[in-house]
Scaffold this active site. Sequence first.
Site, mmCIF file in Angstrom:
data_model
loop_
_atom_site.group_PDB
_atom_site.id
_atom_site.type_symbol
_atom_site.label_atom_id
_atom_site.label_comp_id
_atom_site.label_asym_id
_atom_site.label_seq_id
_atom_site.Cartn_x
_atom_site.Cartn_y
_atom_site.Cartn_z
ATOM 1 C CB CYS A 14 -3.819 -6.987 -8.223
ATOM 2 S SG CYS A 14 -2.330 -5.961 -8.204
ATOM 3 C CE LYS A 17 -2.376 -7.508 -4.041
ATOM 4 N NZ LYS A 17 -2.771 -6.345 -3.209
ATOM 5 C CG ASP A 50 -0.320 1.572 5.866
ATOM 6 O OD1 ASP A 50 -0.648 1.937 4.720
ATOM 7 O OD2 ASP A 50 -0.420 2.303 6.864
ATOM 8 C CG ASP A 51 -1.006 0.994 0.696
ATOM 9 O OD1 ASP A 51 -1.628 0.189 -0.015
ATOM 10 O OD2 ASP A 51 -1.550 1.941 1.281
#
Length: 334
Positions: A14, A17, A50-51
Site C-alpha cells: 500500500c 498508492k 470511505d473504504d
Amino acid sequence: MTYRLTQYAHGGGCACKIPPGELEDVVRGLTGAAPRNPVGELLVGLDDGDDAAAVRIDGGSGGGVALIATTDFFTPVVDDPYDWGRIAATNALSDVYAMGGRPVVAVNLLGWPREVLPFELVSEVLRGGLDVCGAAGCHLAGGHSVDDPEPKYGLAVTGVADPNRLLRNDAGKPGVPLSLTKPLGVGVLNSRHKNTGETFPEAIAVMTTLNADAAQAAVDAGVECATDITGFGLLGHLHKLARASGVTAVIDSAAVPYIDGAREALAQGYVSGGTRRNLGWVAPHVDLTVVDEDEALLLADAQTSGGLLIAGEIPGAPVIGELVPRGEHTIVVR
C-alpha cells in the site's frame, strides 16, 4: 533460481498508492451523477472516501441487504510469492470488514511480467489468495490478468452487510473512544525487507490476519464508525474519518502499539516515500507539537493490510485516543 519479488517493483504494498492529496484532486467532481434506473440505492459512495461502496438492494422501508463492492491490488510487499498472495488477499477483503460486512465472492486481479518472472511464481501467488479467501468463507472465482512490466496482485470483492448497521467513516461522534486492532510499523519493516532481504515473521502475521473477528465485534457492540489503516497511515485515515465526521481526534501517542523492530527500522532510515508523502499531506491538519519527527513518521507509516480503527471499544483492542468536538485541527497528538 531464487527471485526477490520486491526487486521487480518501484514500490511495495500500500506504500505505492497514489498520494492522498493527489488522489482527492483526481476524483473531485465525480460524485452526484446518479445512474438511470439504478437497481439499488447508493448508501456509501465517493463523497467521504470511505473504504468501499455500499448499495441497498431487495428491500424498501429501510430493509433489504447492503451490497458492498471494493477492490485492492499492489506490487510485491514481500519476496515470498505465497505470502504476497496471502497479504494482498487479506488486504482486499479488509475493506468489506471495515464497512461491517462479510465477503461473499472475489475475483483475482493479476499483472505479470511474463517474459521476466516464471509462471511457477504466479501459481504460488494465486494459491495464497485462494487460501485466504477459503479461510474467510469467500468464494474466489476467476478474474483477469494482463502482461505488465511490474508484478501486481489483488482482488475485486463483493460482500454483504445489514444496511442499518454499516460501519462508516462519517459517523464518528464526540466522546467516543478510538481503538486500534493491529499494531503499526508494517511499512518501515517492509521497507527494510525490500532493501536488505531480512524477513520479519511478526509483520507477515499482522498482514495476513483477517479483520473479520474485529469487524463482527464492532457490529455486535453497536459501533457505527470505523475505517481500516492501510496506505495513508494512521494519521491519514484518521484525518479522513475526523473530517467526514466533523470531529477532532485526540491521539495518545504512548498508547499506540507497534510491531517489534519498527522503531529500529525507522532509526536506520527505512522510510518509504509513501510515508513521507502521507505526513506532508496531513501535517497542516494535525497538531504534532508534542512529538518529534520520528514519532510523526511512525504515525503516518504506510501500512499494508493494517487493522481497524474503531470509534468504540471491543475486547482485545487497545484504546489509543478519543473523538472530541471539532477544534482547530482534525487530529491532536499528545
